[in-house]
Each structure stands twice: as C-alpha cells, then as structure tokens.
Scaffold this motif. Structure first.
Motif, PDB file in Angstrom:
ATOM      1  N   ALA A 128       0.895  -1.088  -0.063  1.00 16.38           N
ATOM      2  CA  ALA A 128      -0.133  -0.082   0.055  1.00 16.38           C
ATOM      3  C   ALA A 128       0.824   1.195  -0.100  1.00 16.38           C
ATOM      4  CB  ALA A 128      -0.973  -0.197   1.249  1.00 16.38           C
ATOM      5  N   LEU A 129       2.060   1.206   0.516  1.00 15.92           N
ATOM      6  CA  LEU A 129       3.025   2.402   0.559  1.00 15.92           C
ATOM      7  C   LEU A 129       3.882   2.510  -0.546  1.00 15.92           C
ATOM      8  CD1 LEU A 129       4.012   1.948   4.539  1.00 15.92           C
ATOM      9  CD2 LEU A 129       2.231   4.040   3.142  1.00 15.92           C
ATOM     10  N   GLY A 130       3.584   1.637  -1.616  1.00 10.20           N
ATOM     11  CA  GLY A 130       4.637   1.641  -2.774  1.00 10.20           C
ATOM     12  C   GLY A 130       5.290   0.406  -3.228  1.00 10.20           C
ATOM     13  N   GLY A 131       5.496  -0.418  -1.987  1.00  8.70           N
ATOM     14  CA  GLY A 131       6.096  -1.767  -2.099  1.00  8.70           C
ATOM     15  C   GLY A 131       7.410  -1.740  -2.913  1.00  8.70           C
ATOM     16  N   TYR A 132       7.773  -2.734  -3.471  1.00  8.16           N
ATOM     17  CA  TYR A 132       9.033  -2.811  -4.078  1.00  8.16           C
ATOM     18  C   TYR A 132       9.509  -1.979  -5.028  1.00  8.16           C
ATOM     19  CZ  TYR A 132       8.884  -7.336  -1.693  1.00  8.16           C
ATOM     20  OH  TYR A 132       9.003  -8.181  -0.705  1.00  8.16           O
ATOM     21  N   ALA A 133       8.485  -1.263  -5.900  1.00  7.88           N
ATOM     22  CA  ALA A 133       8.941  -0.141  -6.704  1.00  7.88           C
ATOM     23  C   ALA A 133       9.298   1.021  -5.955  1.00  7.88           C
ATOM     24  CB  ALA A 133       7.545   0.404  -7.309  1.00  7.88           C
ATOM     25  N   ALA A 134       8.783   1.343  -4.751  1.00  7.70           N
ATOM     26  CA  ALA A 134       9.272   2.454  -3.671  1.00  7.70           C
ATOM     27  C   ALA A 134      10.714   2.056  -3.232  1.00  7.70           C
ATOM     28  CB  ALA A 134       8.398   2.557  -2.604  1.00  7.70           C
ATOM     29  N   GLU A 135      10.845   0.816  -3.008  1.00  2.00           N
ATOM     30  CA  GLU A 135      12.446   0.543  -2.748  1.00  2.00           C
ATOM     31  C   GLU A 135      13.202   0.727  -3.664  1.00  2.00           C
ATOM     32  OE1 GLU A 135      14.411  -3.416  -0.506  1.00  2.00           O
ATOM     33  OE2 GLU A 135      12.521  -3.938  -1.615  1.00  2.00           O
ATOM     34  N   ALA A 136      12.911   0.344  -4.874  1.00  2.00           N
ATOM     35  CA  ALA A 136      13.705   0.502  -6.049  1.00  2.00           C
ATOM     36  C   ALA A 136      14.279   1.840  -6.217  1.00  2.00           C
ATOM     37  CB  ALA A 136      13.292  -0.213  -7.307  1.00  2.00           C
ATOM     38  N   GLU A 137      13.317   2.898  -5.961  1.00  2.00           N
ATOM     39  CA  GLU A 137      13.296   4.174  -6.051  1.00  2.00           C
ATOM     40  C   GLU A 137      14.232   4.841  -4.896  1.00  2.00           C
ATOM     41  OE1 GLU A 137      11.047   8.446  -5.428  1.00  2.00           O
ATOM     42  OE2 GLU A 137       9.884   6.606  -5.611  1.00  2.00           O
ATOM     43  N   ALA A 138      14.294   4.067  -3.719  1.00  2.00           N
ATOM     44  CA  ALA A 138      15.133   4.620  -2.797  1.00  2.00           C
ATOM     45  C   ALA A 138      16.419   4.015  -3.108  1.00  2.00           C
ATOM     46  CB  ALA A 138      14.743   3.981  -1.467  1.00  2.00           C
ATOM     47  N   ALA A 139      16.603   2.826  -3.812  1.00  2.00           N
ATOM     48  CA  ALA A 139      17.861   2.233  -3.915  1.00  2.00           C
ATOM     49  C   ALA A 139      18.540   3.166  -5.209  1.00  2.00           C
ATOM     50  CB  ALA A 139      17.909   0.975  -4.500  1.00  2.00           C
ATOM     51  N   SER A 140      17.824   3.660  -6.083  1.00  2.00           N
ATOM     52  CA  SER A 140      18.410   4.357  -7.156  1.00  2.00           C
ATOM     53  C   SER A 140      18.894   5.893  -6.377  1.00  2.00           C
ATOM     54  CB  SER A 140      17.234   4.837  -8.114  1.00  2.00           C
ATOM     55  OG  SER A 140      17.666   5.731  -8.994  1.00  2.00           O
ATOM     56  N   ILE A 141      17.936   6.357  -5.612  1.00  2.00           N
ATOM     57  CA  ILE A 141      18.774   7.699  -4.890  1.00  2.00           C
ATOM     58  C   ILE A 141      19.909   7.461  -4.382  1.00  2.00           C
ATOM     59  CG2 ILE A 141      18.066   9.400  -3.244  1.00  2.00           C
ATOM     60  CD1 ILE A 141      15.086   9.092  -4.033  1.00  2.00           C
ATOM     61  N   ALA A 142      19.944   6.425  -3.509  1.00  2.00           N
ATOM     62  CA  ALA A 142      21.221   6.040  -2.761  1.00  2.00           C
ATOM     63  C   ALA A 142      22.418   5.938  -3.757  1.00  2.00           C
ATOM     64  CB  ALA A 142      20.921   4.849  -1.984  1.00  2.00           C
ATOM     65  N   HIS A 143      22.193   5.174  -4.667  1.00  2.17           N
ATOM     66  CA  HIS A 143      23.242   4.972  -5.833  1.00  2.17           C
ATOM     67  C   HIS A 143      23.583   6.229  -6.346  1.00  2.17           C
ATOM     68  CE1 HIS A 143      25.452   3.106  -9.062  1.00  2.17           C
ATOM     69  NE2 HIS A 143      24.885   3.887  -9.950  1.00  2.17           N
ATOM     70  N   PRO A 148      26.822   2.772  -1.658  1.00  2.00           N
ATOM     71  CA  PRO A 148      26.520   1.394  -2.206  1.00  2.00           C
ATOM     72  C   PRO A 148      26.144   0.596  -0.943  1.00  2.00           C
ATOM     73  CG  PRO A 148      29.041   1.954  -1.601  1.00  2.00           C
ATOM     74  CD  PRO A 148      28.388   3.162  -1.528  1.00  2.00           C
ATOM     75  N   ASP A 149      25.691  -0.540  -1.530  1.00  8.34           N
ATOM     76  CA  ASP A 149      25.191  -1.668  -0.604  1.00  8.34           C
ATOM     77  C   ASP A 149      26.105  -1.929   0.808  1.00  8.34           C
ATOM     78  OD1 ASP A 149      23.085  -2.056  -2.140  1.00  8.34           O
ATOM     79  OD2 ASP A 149      23.854  -3.970  -3.208  1.00  8.34           O
ATOM     80  N   ARG A 150      27.288  -1.951   0.614  1.00 10.57           N
ATOM     81  CA  ARG A 150      28.214  -2.230   1.729  1.00 10.57           C
ATOM     82  C   ARG A 150      27.741  -0.990   2.866  1.00 10.57           C
ATOM     83  NH1 ARG A 150      32.696   0.827   2.239  1.00 10.57           N
ATOM     84  NH2 ARG A 150      33.275   2.179   0.270  1.00 10.57           N
ATOM     85  N   ILE A 151      27.754   0.214   2.403  1.00 11.35           N
ATOM     86  CA  ILE A 151      27.138   1.135   3.519  1.00 11.35           C
ATOM     87  C   ILE A 151      26.026   1.171   3.945  1.00 11.35           C
ATOM     88  CG2 ILE A 151      27.023   3.690   3.750  1.00 11.35           C
ATOM     89  CD1 ILE A 151      29.521   4.263   1.935  1.00 11.35           C
ATOM     90  N   LEU A 152      24.905   0.879   3.128  1.00  8.62           N
ATOM     91  CA  LEU A 152      23.575   0.801   3.351  1.00  8.62           C
ATOM     92  C   LEU A 152      23.101  -0.420   4.244  1.00  8.62           C
ATOM     93  CD1 LEU A 152      21.791   1.321  -0.235  1.00  8.62           C
ATOM     94  CD2 LEU A 152      22.099   3.174   1.758  1.00  8.62           C
ATOM     95  N   ASP A 153      23.907  -1.223   4.322  1.00  7.32           N
ATOM     96  CA  ASP A 153      23.916  -2.351   5.376  1.00  7.32           C
ATOM     97  C   ASP A 153      24.571  -2.451   6.555  1.00  7.32           C
ATOM     98  OD1 ASP A 153      22.209  -3.748   3.365  1.00  7.32           O
ATOM     99  OD2 ASP A 153      23.840  -4.710   2.558  1.00  7.32           O
TER     100      ASP A 153
END
Length: 532
Positions: A128-143, A148-153
């Motif tokens: 309801a909050l955007g799901g995996y599409a929103a998660e992909a959007e956040a990943a794109s902004i972070a990139h 990188p993933d090593r910092i995000l984790d």
C-alpha cells in the motif's frame, strides 16, 4: 507549504532579523543567501521547528524534509538502508517481513501460523505504501548519492559524518516531502552526485529552500532568492532566477546609494539653513522645524549595505621540530566485519604537503582522526617525532566543545594567551562583542568552521591535519583559506573534495586509500579529487 508572519529571530541580545514575512508554495525554489553568520542556518532551524522564534509564527502544511548541516538524528543502531526507507514507513515493515518469513519455517505450527498472518498483514501495508517499486526508487537515489550496499547495510553508528549526511539527504529526497529545506546539500558529495542532485532539484515539484555555496546548483535550480541582510536585519525577496538576482542586487545597491546621497544633501542644506536662522530670535521656530525635518529625512534612510566582511586568516608560524615529526606504520582499522583500510604506512617530513585521496568511505577521515590521536588504530603504531605539535581541523567540528563559549573554546586551544589576545584573534575571524560569549553549539556551520580555524591560528602547530576545511564557507572566506594554505610553512595532511584547496596546497605526495598506496603528486590525480 510554509507561511511566515512577522518573524523575529534573536540569538542572545543580538537580533538576526525582524518583521520577516513570506510564503513558500509548490514550485518555489528559493536560494537563501547572506554572509556567514547572518542567520541563514538559524532561520532554517526555526522554519523546520527545531528552534522557536522570538516573535511571529511559522505555519506549516504537508510533510517537511529538513537537512541540517550536522545531522545526528536516527537510532544509531538502525541500518542505513532502513533509515532511508523509513521516510515512507517502509524500512521497519521490511525488517518485520524478514523476521516473520524466518519464523514461518518454525517447527512449532502455532508460531509458524502466527508468523504467516503477520507476514501477510505487513506485506499488505508494504504494498500500500508503494512496495518494491518504492524500494527500487530509494535504491536509485542512494546509488546516485554514492551510497553502495556495503554502506547501506551498516548501522548508522559505524558511518562517517559525510556518509551520515548523505544518508539523511537520501532519506529526505525519498520522502516525497511537500517542502524541503536543504542546508549545504552538496557537502560530502562527489562530482557525479552533485550533477545528479542539480537535476533532481530542477525537476522537484514541491517547495524548496536551499543554502549552498555551489554557484552552479543555485544558478540552475532557484527561481527566487532571499537575501538575508545582516546589517538591516531584513530579508530582501527577489522573485527571479539567480542570474537576474545578481544583476538586480547591484542595481538596488546603486539606487540606494543615490537615494541616500540625495537625501543627505537635502538634509545638510536644511541643517545649514537652520543654523543661519537660529542666530535670529525671530526665526528660531523656523530653524527648529528645519532641524526636525532634516532629522526625519535622515531617520527614514535605510542603512547602507556594507560589503560582507571576510575572515582574515594566516596559519601560525610553526614551532620548531625534527626532520620527520610524524611516522605511522602498519595502520589498520575496521568497524565490526567491515575493513576500512589495512597496512597503511606514512612518514610526514617537516614542512611536507600530503593530500589523502579515496572514495567516500575509504577511511580518509578515520586516518586523520588516528593521526590526531582522537581514535586508535586496530593495529600499527604512531611514532611522534621531536617537537611534534599537531593542529587538527575536524570536518564535523568535533574538536569544539559545544557547551562552552566561543571565547572559552579559543582559550582552551591556547592556554598561554589571555582573554584580550583571544578576542583580538576572534575579531579577525568576525567574532566581535558578545558574539564571543555564545555557546559554540548555536553557531552555524560557517561560524563553526571559522572558530575551528581560529583555534589553529593560535596553536603554533607544526603539522596541520585538515579534513574538508573549505566546507560551509562563502567564496571570499574560502579564498582566504586557500591563500593561507599556500603560505603555511609547516607540514599539512589534507583531505578535501575541493580541487582549488588541493591546488593551493601544491602537495608533493598523495596517499590513496583504502590500499595505502603512496605516490609523487602529479596533475593526473586532479580528476580524482572531486570523485573522491
């Protein structure tokens, strides 16, 4: 949307601004400008609700995203990825879904059934909050912000100040806030990230207030300019883009000067006529009226806008020391399972100039903190040479005691100087009068930078460890630092994204992290500076 009504802001007895009113609506992209210390950062804190005004009110509607200069918000144990995703409530849901999915494999049927129901409920809310599409959007902004993933984790507590700031910027950009207030958003960004951020802000549909010394960013994004005039304690509103604002501001100053000259000329003529009339009793009343009229004319004049003051900076004459005042051998540092760097060797000779390069997160700040004695290495040794005296400039201003006053910070940096001498040096860094009694914690980023640099000036250090010393500075103050770097006779180890700062230093050597490779400085390395 923001609506500001008759705002007055004070710091102690000093009035920063009064009777300020404006609105920020969707599509408004406002560049907030003014000299360092004028009150720009304080205003953003009031607009964000972090500080209360002395008078007036701020009305806010819709979500507001605020990026301060030194963000410290968020649970330090929280993963960086979760911090970003929680801007839309997604991070905690994903963690809950992961926990529930593991329990669904439980041998206990009751536990598995309960976990399955929980997983279903959480998934429904997640989608309801955007799901995996929103998660992909956040990943794109972070990139695009070089996260990188090593910092995000990693947990927030393990990240450098620059990484934390980029996490907060990513969180705000992902939040879909109706209004954003960004205080120096390009600090700690590499060149590609700055270019991407400009495009993001150009396409942003909400209201934006940005403080930035990146002229290209404000030139490409803003359609209104608010000039905070510290002398007149007002905000001049220019409803135009940056290029037109620069022209209009010059025209306004010329108009003010002419108006002031005309009024002063007329007032002087009245005063002279009144003086002649005053000698005659029959004309005393007329003379009195002329004096009153002249005073009224002069009282209606606006204060002439003065050229912005610039801190006068010269680094100290270095104290005598041995040929190699600092050596480091086999230094390594890790945070948990994350290895930052290993087996770094470094020898700093008297008067030598070294620049440290590496991608964000490669350990540049960590290395300087170890060399300064603030942090300990996991392995290796630091060997101070004869007469070593270090002056350390920390990019997050951790060297300042935020609970002590400007003057107290200064005197603790150089116990041998008295209050009068300390005030004199502080005055050259634009801290005058009661400004020196303010707690360091209420200073803006630019003011903290000036105070940190002032403590170096009185230190007589023969080795300066400088971590992003030009951040938060206006162009004129930055030029002062570059000039001081060029003429300093002691040794310098510099970390900077600022190509001009590195060129002013004119380094002999470069140390590249995390591998610890040392090389003779050459122009081939210039392109790495803004990418670092």
């Amino acid at each position: 949307m923001l609506a500001v009504h008759d705002l007055e802001i004070r710091v102690g007895a000093r009035t920063l601004m009064s009777e300020v009113s404006f609105r920020v609506s969707d599509g408004d992209k406002i560049g907030l400008v003014g000299r360092n210390g004028a009150g720009k950062t304080t205003l953003t804190k009031v607009l964000a609700g972090d500080l209360l005004p002395a008078d007036g009110k701020v009305e806010r509607s819709g979500e507001l995203g605020y990026l301060p200069q030194d963000p410290r918000s968020g649970d330090p144990e929280m993963l960086a990825r979760t911090r970003i995703l929680d801007a839309r409530g997604l991070g905690s849901l994903l963690l809950g879904m992961h926990e529930a999915s593991e329990l669904m494999g439980s041998d206990d049927p009751d536990v598995a059934a309960k976990a399955m129901r929980r997983y279903g409920n959480l998934t429904e809310r997640f989608e309801a909050l955007g799901g995996y599409a929103a998660e992909a959007e956040a990943a794109s902004i972070a990139h695009n912000l070089s996260l990188p993933d090593r910092i995000l984790d990693q947990p927030l507590k393990t990240l450098s100040g620059g990484q934390r700031r980029r996490i907060e910027l990513a969180r705000i950009l992902f939040s879909d806030a109706q209004t954003m207030i960004l205080d120096e958003p390009t600090n700690h960004l590499d060149a590609d990230s700055v270019v991407w951020l400009r495009e993001f802000l150009k396409n942003y549909k909400g209201g934006l207030i940005v403080i930035s010394h990146d002229v290209e960013l404000v030139g490409e994004t803003v359609n209104r300019v608010f000039y905070l005039d510290a002398m007149r304690q007002v905000i001049d509103v220019y409803n135009m883009n940056w290029k037109n604002y620069l022209r209009q501001r010059v025209a306004d100053e010329e108009r003010r000067k002419k108006e002031r000259a005309n009024v002063e000329k007329k007032a002087t003529a009245l005063q002279q006529q009144a003086a002649r009339f005053g000698a005659k009793a029959s004309k005393a009343a007329a003379a009195h009226q002329m004096v009153a009229r002249a005073e009224k004319m002069l009282s209606g004049l606006e204060e002439a806008r003065q050229d912005d003051r610039v801190a006068k900076l010269r680094f100290p004459k270095p104290a005598p020391c041995g040929k190699t005042p600092l050596m480091a051998k086999n230094l390594s540092k890790s945070y948990g399972s994350l290895e930052i760097f290993t087996d770094v060797d470094l020898a700093i000779d008297r008067g030598s100039k070294v620049v440290v390069l590496g991608l964000n997160g490669a350990g540049k700040t960590t290395l300087l903190r170890i060399l300064a004695g603030v942090d300990a290495a996991d392995t290796g040794t630091i060997e101070p040479g004869h007469g070593l005296k270090i002056g350390y400039y920390a990019q997050e201003h951790e060297n300042l005691d935020v609970d002590r006053s400007v003057l107290e910070n200064m005197m603790s940096a150089a116990p041998d100087i008295n209050a009068t001498e300390a005030r004199k040096v502080l005055g050259s860094f634009l801290f005058t009068g009661d400004d020196v009694l303010k707690p360091a914690g209420v200073l803006s980023g630019g003011e903290k930078t000036r105070l940190s640099l002032a403590t170096l000036v009185v230190s007589s250090a023969n080795m300066l460890l400088l971590d992003e010393p030009t951040n938060n500075l206006d162009p004129a103050s930055r030029e002062e630092i570059l000039g001081a770097l060029a003429h300093y006779e002691g040794a310098v180890v510099l970390v900077s994204h600022d190509e001009g700062a590195v060129q002013a230093l004119n380094p002999e050597r470069v140390l590249i992290l995390p591998d610890g490779v040392e090389d003779i400085w050459g122009r081939d390395y210039i392109d790495l500076i803004t990418l670092a």
